[in-house]
Design a protein around this motif. Structure first.
Motif, PDB file in Angstrom:
ATOM      1  N   LEU A  79       8.745  30.474 -15.761  1.00  0.00           N
ATOM      2  CA  LEU A  79       7.231  30.274 -16.325  1.00  0.00           C
ATOM      3  C   LEU A  79       7.217  30.961 -17.633  1.00  0.00           C
ATOM      4  O   LEU A  79       6.765  30.160 -18.523  1.00  0.00           O
ATOM      5  CB  LEU A  79       6.440  31.382 -15.448  1.00  0.00           C
ATOM      6  CG  LEU A  79       6.193  30.905 -14.096  1.00  0.00           C
ATOM      7  CD1 LEU A  79       5.326  32.044 -13.563  1.00  0.00           C
ATOM      8  CD2 LEU A  79       5.776  29.504 -13.991  1.00  0.00           C
ATOM      9  N   GLU A  80       8.202  31.666 -18.348  1.00  0.00           N
ATOM     10  CA  GLU A  80       8.281  32.253 -19.674  1.00  0.00           C
ATOM     11  C   GLU A  80       9.413  31.425 -20.422  1.00  0.00           C
ATOM     12  O   GLU A  80       8.940  31.764 -21.766  1.00  0.00           O
ATOM     13  CB  GLU A  80       8.617  33.771 -19.666  1.00  0.00           C
ATOM     14  CG  GLU A  80       7.676  34.544 -18.647  1.00  0.00           C
ATOM     15  CD  GLU A  80       8.221  35.882 -18.494  1.00  0.00           C
ATOM     16  OE1 GLU A  80       9.352  36.187 -18.658  1.00  0.00           O
ATOM     17  OE2 GLU A  80       7.583  36.795 -17.826  1.00  0.00           O
ATOM     18  N   GLY A 113      -0.778  27.301 -10.449  1.00  0.00           N
ATOM     19  CA  GLY A 113      -1.925  27.279 -11.266  1.00  0.00           C
ATOM     20  C   GLY A 113      -2.092  25.621 -12.218  1.00  0.00           C
ATOM     21  O   GLY A 113      -2.732  25.750 -13.295  1.00  0.00           O
ATOM     22  N   GLU A 114      -1.138  24.875 -11.549  1.00  0.00           N
ATOM     23  CA  GLU A 114      -1.222  23.782 -12.315  1.00  0.00           C
ATOM     24  C   GLU A 114      -0.648  23.799 -13.479  1.00  0.00           C
ATOM     25  O   GLU A 114       0.579  24.301 -13.894  1.00  0.00           O
ATOM     26  CB  GLU A 114      -2.517  22.697 -12.243  1.00  0.00           C
ATOM     27  CG  GLU A 114      -2.995  22.420 -10.665  1.00  0.00           C
ATOM     28  CD  GLU A 114      -3.888  21.592 -10.638  1.00  0.00           C
ATOM     29  OE1 GLU A 114      -4.435  20.925 -11.459  1.00  0.00           O
ATOM     30  OE2 GLU A 114      -4.591  21.556  -9.706  1.00  0.00           O
ATOM     31  N   ASP A 115      -1.352  23.655 -14.769  1.00  0.00           N
ATOM     32  CA  ASP A 115      -0.967  23.464 -16.207  1.00  0.00           C
ATOM     33  C   ASP A 115      -1.297  25.168 -16.662  1.00  0.00           C
ATOM     34  O   ASP A 115      -0.848  25.023 -17.698  1.00  0.00           O
ATOM     35  CB  ASP A 115      -1.641  22.526 -17.074  1.00  0.00           C
ATOM     36  CG  ASP A 115      -0.934  21.456 -16.622  1.00  0.00           C
ATOM     37  OD1 ASP A 115       0.147  21.251 -16.118  1.00  0.00           O
ATOM     38  OD2 ASP A 115      -1.630  20.185 -16.734  1.00  0.00           O
ATOM     39  N   ASP A 116      -1.923  25.909 -15.822  1.00  0.00           N
ATOM     40  CA  ASP A 116      -2.226  27.264 -16.349  1.00  0.00           C
ATOM     41  C   ASP A 116      -1.198  28.416 -16.209  1.00  0.00           C
ATOM     42  O   ASP A 116      -1.294  28.989 -15.213  1.00  0.00           O
ATOM     43  CB  ASP A 116      -3.554  27.690 -15.742  1.00  0.00           C
ATOM     44  CG  ASP A 116      -4.175  29.089 -16.486  1.00  0.00           C
ATOM     45  OD1 ASP A 116      -3.480  29.744 -16.948  1.00  0.00           O
ATOM     46  OD2 ASP A 116      -5.276  29.189 -16.449  1.00  0.00           O
ATOM     47  N   LEU A 117      -0.243  28.690 -17.117  1.00  0.00           N
ATOM     48  CA  LEU A 117       0.864  29.385 -16.750  1.00  0.00           C
ATOM     49  C   LEU A 117       0.473  30.822 -16.496  1.00  0.00           C
ATOM     50  O   LEU A 117       0.953  31.681 -15.666  1.00  0.00           O
ATOM     51  CB  LEU A 117       2.013  29.301 -17.838  1.00  0.00           C
ATOM     52  CG  LEU A 117       2.571  28.085 -17.989  1.00  0.00           C
ATOM     53  CD1 LEU A 117       3.428  28.185 -19.389  1.00  0.00           C
ATOM     54  CD2 LEU A 117       3.546  27.574 -16.817  1.00  0.00           C
ATOM     55  N   GLY A 118      -0.832  31.329 -17.083  1.00  0.00           N
ATOM     56  CA  GLY A 118      -1.042  32.632 -16.725  1.00  0.00           C
ATOM     57  C   GLY A 118      -1.580  32.687 -15.304  1.00  0.00           C
ATOM     58  O   GLY A 118      -1.360  33.612 -14.697  1.00  0.00           O
ATOM     59  N   VAL A 119      -2.100  31.725 -14.784  1.00  0.00           N
ATOM     60  CA  VAL A 119      -2.489  31.523 -13.398  1.00  0.00           C
ATOM     61  C   VAL A 119      -1.224  31.882 -12.358  1.00  0.00           C
ATOM     62  O   VAL A 119      -0.925  32.487 -11.553  1.00  0.00           O
ATOM     63  CB  VAL A 119      -3.504  30.496 -12.812  1.00  0.00           C
ATOM     64  CG1 VAL A 119      -3.529  30.446 -11.506  1.00  0.00           C
ATOM     65  CG2 VAL A 119      -4.700  30.607 -13.458  1.00  0.00           C
TER      66      VAL A 119
END
Length: 101
Positions: free
Chosen positions: A31-32, A67-73
């Motif tokens: 993710l990062e 989170g689809e395109d929301d990496l924070g989620v």
């Protein structure tokens, strides 16, 4: 005392790979960073070796896209799932009576 083959003193089971903090770090790196999904899978499999089973990590891998395109989620969901397998370590209690020695 007589020990049998079923004695807990004689049994040794390997801990689940889902409690391995290094394995969870690899998932977080996906993710990062710019790591591809196939690179992450290869790194996870290589890291865990014969302890790796794709079925064990199915939920964790699904979480990477939760989170689809929301990496924070996605990151929060991954952290919540990780905590369900690896609870936070309690802080040691330091007694004020022993700090003067």
């Amino acid at each position: 005392m007589i020990l049998t083959g079923n004695s807990s003193l004689n049994s040794h089971t390997a801990p689940s790979p889902l409690v391995d903090r290094g394995a969870w770090r690899i998932l977080a790196q996906f993710l990062e960073t710019e790591m591809s999904f196939s690179e992450m899978e290869e790194k996870l499999s290589s890291y865990l070796g014969d302890r790796y089973s794709a079925d064990d990590w199915k939920d964790a891998k699904s979480t990477l896209f939760s989170g689809e395109d929301d990496l924070g989620v996605c990151s929060r969901n991954l952290e919540l799932l990780r905590k369900s397998y690896i609870p936070r370590r309690p802080r040691p209690v330091v007694s004020k009576f022993f700090t003067n020695y």
